[in-house]
Motif scaffolding. Structure first.
Motif, mmCIF file in Angstrom:
data_model
loop_
_atom_site.group_PDB
_atom_site.id
_atom_site.type_symbol
_atom_site.label_atom_id
_atom_site.label_comp_id
_atom_site.label_asym_id
_atom_site.label_seq_id
_atom_site.Cartn_x
_atom_site.Cartn_y
_atom_site.Cartn_z
ATOM 1 N N ARG A 15 50.718 35.168 49.363
ATOM 2 C CA ARG A 15 50.383 35.694 50.730
ATOM 3 C C ARG A 15 50.166 35.115 51.681
ATOM 4 N NH1 ARG A 15 48.644 40.509 52.490
ATOM 5 N NH2 ARG A 15 47.170 39.433 53.912
ATOM 6 N N VAL A 16 50.648 33.706 51.351
ATOM 7 C CA VAL A 16 50.259 32.189 52.284
ATOM 8 C C VAL A 16 50.308 31.395 51.232
ATOM 9 C CG1 VAL A 16 48.450 32.249 52.948
ATOM 10 C CG2 VAL A 16 50.109 31.280 54.690
ATOM 11 N N ASN A 17 51.415 30.026 51.744
ATOM 12 C CA ASN A 17 50.920 28.892 50.602
ATOM 13 C C ASN A 17 50.500 28.637 49.571
ATOM 14 O OD1 ASN A 17 51.200 26.702 53.896
ATOM 15 N ND2 ASN A 17 50.889 25.488 51.964
ATOM 16 N N ARG A 18 51.824 29.786 48.694
ATOM 17 C CA ARG A 18 50.070 29.583 47.166
ATOM 18 C C ARG A 18 49.776 29.879 47.119
ATOM 19 N NH1 ARG A 18 55.886 28.242 45.146
ATOM 20 N NH2 ARG A 18 56.097 26.689 45.551
ATOM 21 N N ILE A 19 49.512 31.150 48.104
ATOM 22 C CA ILE A 19 48.111 32.129 47.477
ATOM 23 C C ILE A 19 48.456 33.064 46.896
ATOM 24 C CG2 ILE A 19 46.013 33.267 48.231
ATOM 25 C CD1 ILE A 19 45.713 30.013 48.231
ATOM 26 N N TYR A 20 48.329 33.753 45.852
ATOM 27 C CA TYR A 20 49.065 35.102 45.453
ATOM 28 C C TYR A 20 47.833 36.243 45.727
ATOM 29 C CZ TYR A 20 53.031 32.301 44.170
ATOM 30 O OH TYR A 20 54.230 31.143 44.051
ATOM 31 N N SER A 21 48.660 37.329 45.951
ATOM 32 C CA SER A 21 47.282 37.978 46.125
ATOM 33 C C SER A 21 47.118 38.736 44.388
ATOM 34 C CB SER A 21 48.203 39.810 45.845
ATOM 35 O OG SER A 21 49.437 40.621 45.682
ATOM 36 N N PRO A 22 46.506 40.471 44.178
ATOM 37 C CA PRO A 22 46.539 39.798 42.596
ATOM 38 C C PRO A 22 46.616 41.374 42.041
ATOM 39 C CG PRO A 22 44.262 40.938 43.900
ATOM 40 C CD PRO A 22 44.944 40.110 44.925
ATOM 41 N N GLY A 23 47.567 41.574 42.499
ATOM 42 C CA GLY A 23 48.344 42.884 42.544
ATOM 43 C C GLY A 23 47.370 44.351 42.828
ATOM 44 N N PHE A 24 47.882 45.183 41.426
ATOM 45 C CA PHE A 24 47.368 46.596 41.261
ATOM 46 C C PHE A 24 45.803 46.369 40.953
ATOM 47 C CE2 PHE A 24 45.537 50.008 39.663
ATOM 48 C CZ PHE A 24 45.304 51.070 40.460
ATOM 49 N N THR A 25 44.846 47.269 42.607
ATOM 50 C CA THR A 25 43.293 46.905 42.363
ATOM 51 C C THR A 25 42.909 48.411 42.378
ATOM 52 O OG1 THR A 25 43.300 46.255 44.500
ATOM 53 C CG2 THR A 25 43.324 44.206 41.888
ATOM 54 N N PHE A 26 41.515 48.571 41.988
ATOM 55 C CA PHE A 26 40.929 50.090 42.501
ATOM 56 C C PHE A 26 39.574 49.064 42.452
ATOM 57 C CE2 PHE A 26 39.544 50.194 38.095
ATOM 58 C CZ PHE A 26 38.238 50.092 38.013
ATOM 59 N N ARG A 27 39.000 50.608 43.426
ATOM 60 C CA ARG A 27 37.917 51.189 44.526
ATOM 61 C C ARG A 27 37.349 52.029 43.913
ATOM 62 N NH1 ARG A 27 36.535 49.536 49.179
ATOM 63 N NH2 ARG A 27 38.812 48.858 49.419
ATOM 64 N N ILE A 28 36.164 52.923 43.348
ATOM 65 C CA ILE A 28 35.764 54.160 43.424
ATOM 66 C C ILE A 28 34.286 54.053 43.622
ATOM 67 C CG2 ILE A 28 35.243 54.337 41.034
ATOM 68 C CD1 ILE A 28 36.334 56.976 40.969
ATOM 69 N N GLY A 29 33.807 55.280 44.064
ATOM 70 C CA GLY A 29 32.824 54.589 44.889
ATOM 71 C C GLY A 29 32.046 56.525 45.324
ATOM 72 N N LEU A 30 30.814 56.340 45.818
ATOM 73 C CA LEU A 30 29.833 58.071 46.508
ATOM 74 C C LEU A 30 29.574 57.357 47.269
ATOM 75 C CD1 LEU A 30 27.807 58.710 43.161
ATOM 76 C CD2 LEU A 30 30.087 59.483 43.366
ATOM 77 N N THR A 31 29.873 57.786 48.489
ATOM 78 C CA THR A 31 28.562 58.190 49.855
ATOM 79 C C THR A 31 28.486 59.400 49.922
ATOM 80 O OG1 THR A 31 30.550 58.849 51.150
ATOM 81 C CG2 THR A 31 30.845 56.857 50.626
ATOM 82 N N SER A 32 26.669 59.480 50.866
ATOM 83 C CA SER A 32 25.801 60.400 50.760
ATOM 84 C C SER A 32 25.145 60.020 51.890
ATOM 85 C CB SER A 32 24.575 59.870 49.834
ATOM 86 O OG SER A 32 23.129 61.131 49.661
ATOM 87 N N SER A 33 24.957 61.447 52.768
ATOM 88 C CA SER A 33 24.347 61.373 53.973
ATOM 89 C C SER A 33 23.072 62.368 53.972
ATOM 90 C CB SER A 33 25.543 61.561 55.066
ATOM 91 O OG SER A 33 24.379 61.683 56.725
ATOM 92 N N LEU A 34 22.320 61.906 54.085
ATOM 93 C CA LEU A 34 20.658 62.478 53.695
ATOM 94 C C LEU A 34 19.845 62.792 55.348
ATOM 95 C CD1 LEU A 34 19.357 61.061 50.782
ATOM 96 C CD2 LEU A 34 20.771 63.300 50.692
#
Length: 692
Positions: free
Chosen positions: A673-692
């Protein structure tokens, strides 16, 4: 990587809110449905020469959002994109682009912080390593650092403007669930909000309640031990509107990194990059009568995180940040018509930063407790049908308490307690003349009086001319001054060993833009902007001490294109080229560190009946490494370029529940990313959204 652009443009897509969905209005008056749905380009009633053609607005300026009927909650046609309320948009000159991104697009992107939102906006380069690290690793807009831009919440300062390390604007300090939209502007608007806006002005507009009480929430889990919970409750009762939001976020940000990476532990993992934040927001608005209203909003942040600041050897320092922002505003309509509006606001902002950690046999701490009281009177007055004046007064008093302690014998002499205070007041005015139907001229000024650096005057000007009904040219120029932070002047930085310097001079200079807005067709529009700035006495570190490092000239090009090529499909493409060249000193002729020459962002999205799929692409040409380099590295080294792909989606489970999925870094490249800081590679997020 540029082969991607011509090939992908016809099929790139976005989910930028104006073009995010294909909705058939049903039995709703044209003037009211604009607040209920997100429109396609050909459905927006805006003049083709307006500099806001590409803004991500959901409500045109001529719609009274305070008095719109509630959207029918029983509608089943993409019900998930109905908007609860639209906050009032700032009235701004049209001589520079105004980019707006609203809550629906924020949700589609899966943004977990304001930093995530800004990444998709033109001109921004954000070097982060996981949630929360942007406060350490750098945020730049058009080559200007985070503290050379102005960040606001509902038109008030969001932070106390302590320097980049100790207290750069924390882009995680507001719950994403509380954000209605984010506005980005520059040019003449610097006269309205501060002479330090060499880059631009970011204004975060928060939600207000509307209609029947509504509870929304989400829960999310993912890679790197991520868990995130958000909840919001808002509505209205008679003359009272209210909204309350809460967010809790945690990630350990622990993943394997290559040899030579910053903060790599003995097991080969990124170390000390965990982040835990809790943010609270609440607002109450009261309509006193048809001409007067009051609004109170409160934001509270509590964050605990490790510091990752390109350190060699391994850093173990921690940062605690607690913030409180309170604002009270009174808006009144003067006279018999709505051509004179007076807004008076009071604000209180506190930022407490504490850095601490062991270094071998020694221990060090550094604490900055900053409290700021602000007041603002802002009068918008339509003098004639062709002449509008916006003028007012800003007051800001800042108190800093700083404590430095180190048990290292070589640093004990720097142990100290500082108590400093500074008062800044300013008069501002922007006058806009519609000289003809096609030609608009803006003239602005800001006269500041500072207890530390005396008085200074910063003018600005802008114009827009409609060459044809589908083409408008525009330009702006603004002078500015940014004063050093109280900590840069007086407080020793015990973490880095950076010495304060009470002899620092303000950064001074000017910025300018020139551009054209083109409506190629009903479905294709573009904004193209040349921008530049010349900034003298820029602040930086020389031999471990804050100094004025000299002159930096920045020139660049910015393009924002939106295409609607089929029903339910939409695209966007943003490209920014930034040449921020150091003109004096030992690094004369070099690009400023951490700022890439080229950044390209694009997106393609599909939405229908609650289903969503959005693909985003980012190209980064790589930035120059600046400091904390490994043996053998030089000041001429650039990190390699990289391409990143993210995919977001939503699957409706029922009318009030949806499943969200975010797949980030689909190419699974662990780029720098910058100055020897590296990304983690592939990542995922999964969730639920609700509206009542």
């Amino acid at each position: 990587m540029f082969f991607f652009v011509p090939v992908a443009l016809p099929s790139l897509l976005i989910a930028f809110p104006v073009f995010a969905a294909d909705i058939e209005p049903k039995d709703v008056n044209k003037s009211t449905q604009v607040n209920a749905v997100i429109y396609h380009l050909h459905e927006i009633n805006l003049p083709a020469t307006n500099a806001e053609l590409l803004t991500q607005e959901s409500t045109p300026n001529n719609v009274d959002s305070e008095n719109q009927p509630e959207t029918d909650p029983t509608s089943t046609d993409d019900a998930d994109i109905f908007i609860e309320v639209i906050g009032e948009q700032d009235t701004l000159p049209e001589s520079t682009p105004v980019y707006v991104i609203d809550q629906e697009e924020i949700k589609k992107q899966g943004a977990a912080s304001l930093a995530d939102v800004l990444k998709k906006m033109p001109g921004f380069a954000i070097n982060d390593v996981g949630h929360g690290a942007d406060i350490h690793t750098g945020t730049y807009y058009r080559g200007a650092s985070i503290n050379q831009s102005v960040f606001l919440i509902n038109g008030r300062p969001i932070n106390t403007n302590i320097n980049t390390y100790h207290g750069g604007t924390d882009l995680n300090s507001i719950p994403v669930e509380a954000i209605e939209r984010v506005e980005l502007y520059s040019g003449v608007t610097s006269a309205l909000y501060g002479s330090s806006a060499f880059g631009g002005v970011v204004n975060i507009i928060t939600k207000e309640g509307y209609g029947e009480p509504k509870l929304t929430g989400s829960v999310e889990f993912g890679s790197l031990s991520l868990n995130n919970q958000q909840v919001s409750y808002g509505g209205s009762s008679g003359a009272v509107k209210y909204n309350f939001s809460f967010e809790r976020y945690f990630t350990d940000n622990r993943y394997r990194v290559p040899l030579g990476a910053a903060n790599r532990d003995s097991q080969g993992f990124l170390s000390n990059a965990d982040t835990a934040t809790s943010t609270y927001f609440g607002s109450i608005a009261l309509n006193l009568d048809p001409k007067n209203s009051l609004n109170l909003d409160v934001t509270k942040l509590s964050s605990r995180r490790g510091l990752v600041y390109f350190g060699f050897p391994l850093q173990r320092d921690r940062l605690d940040h607690d913030g409180l922002n309170v604002g009270l505003s009174w808006k009144t309509q003067l006279g018999n018509a709505q051509d004179s509006t007076l807004t008076t606001s009071l604000g209180y902002n506190q930022d407490y930063f504490s850095t601490y950690g062991p270094t071998g046999n020694f221990y060090r701490t550094g604490a900055l407790d900053t409290q700021q009281i602000t007041a603002r009177v802002d009068h918008e007055w339509k003098l004639t049908t062709n002449n509008k004046l916006r003028w007012g007064l800003d007051l800001k008093n800042t108190d800093l308490n700083g404590d430095v302690l180190s048990t290292n014998p070589s640093r004990i002499a720097n142990n100290e307690t500082e108590n400093r205070s500074v008062l800044n007041t300013a008069l501002f005015a922007v006058n806009t003349w519609n000289i003809s139907d096609d030609f608009q001229l803006d003239l602005g000024l800001r006269q500041s009086f500072d207890g530390q650096f005396g008085s200074y005057f910063n003018p600005s000007t802008g114009l827009r001319y409609a060459v044809t009904p589908n083409v408008a040219v525009r330009g702006s120029w603004a002078g500015g001054q940014r004063n050093p932070g109280l900590d840069q002047l007086y407080v020793y930085d015990t973490v880095h060993g950076w010495e304060q310097n009470p002899d620092l001079e303000p950064e001074t200079g000017s910025s300018w833009t020139a551009g054209v807005d083109i409506k190629f067709s009903d479905n294709l529009t573009g904004q193209f902007t040349y921008f530049g700035s010349s900034l003298d006495n820029r602040l930086g570190i020389i031999a471990g001490r804050w100094e004025n490092i000299g002159l930096v000239d920045t020139n660049g090009f910015e393009a924002a294109i939106q295409l609607k090529f089929a029903a339910n499909w939409s695209t966007f493409l943003n490209y920014t080229y930034t040449d921020a060249q150091i003109k004096t000193g030992s690094e004369k002729g070099l690009q400023l560190g951490f700022i890439p020459y080229s950044v390209l962002q694009g997106g393609i999205g599909y939405q229908n009946s609650g289903w969503q799929a959005n693909l985003y692409v980012t190209y980064n040409s790589g930035a120059r490494r600046a400091f904390f380099t490994n043996p053998g590295d030089t000041s001429l080294d650039f990190i390699p370029s990289f391409v990143n792909l993210d995919l977001s989606g939503r699957i409706p489970i029922n009318s009030s529940l949806g499943l969200t999925v975010y797949l980030e870094n689909l190419l699974d490249e662990q780029y720098e990313r910058v100055n020897r800081i590296y990304s983690p590679g592939f990542t995922f997020r999964i969730g639920l959204t609700s509206s009542l």
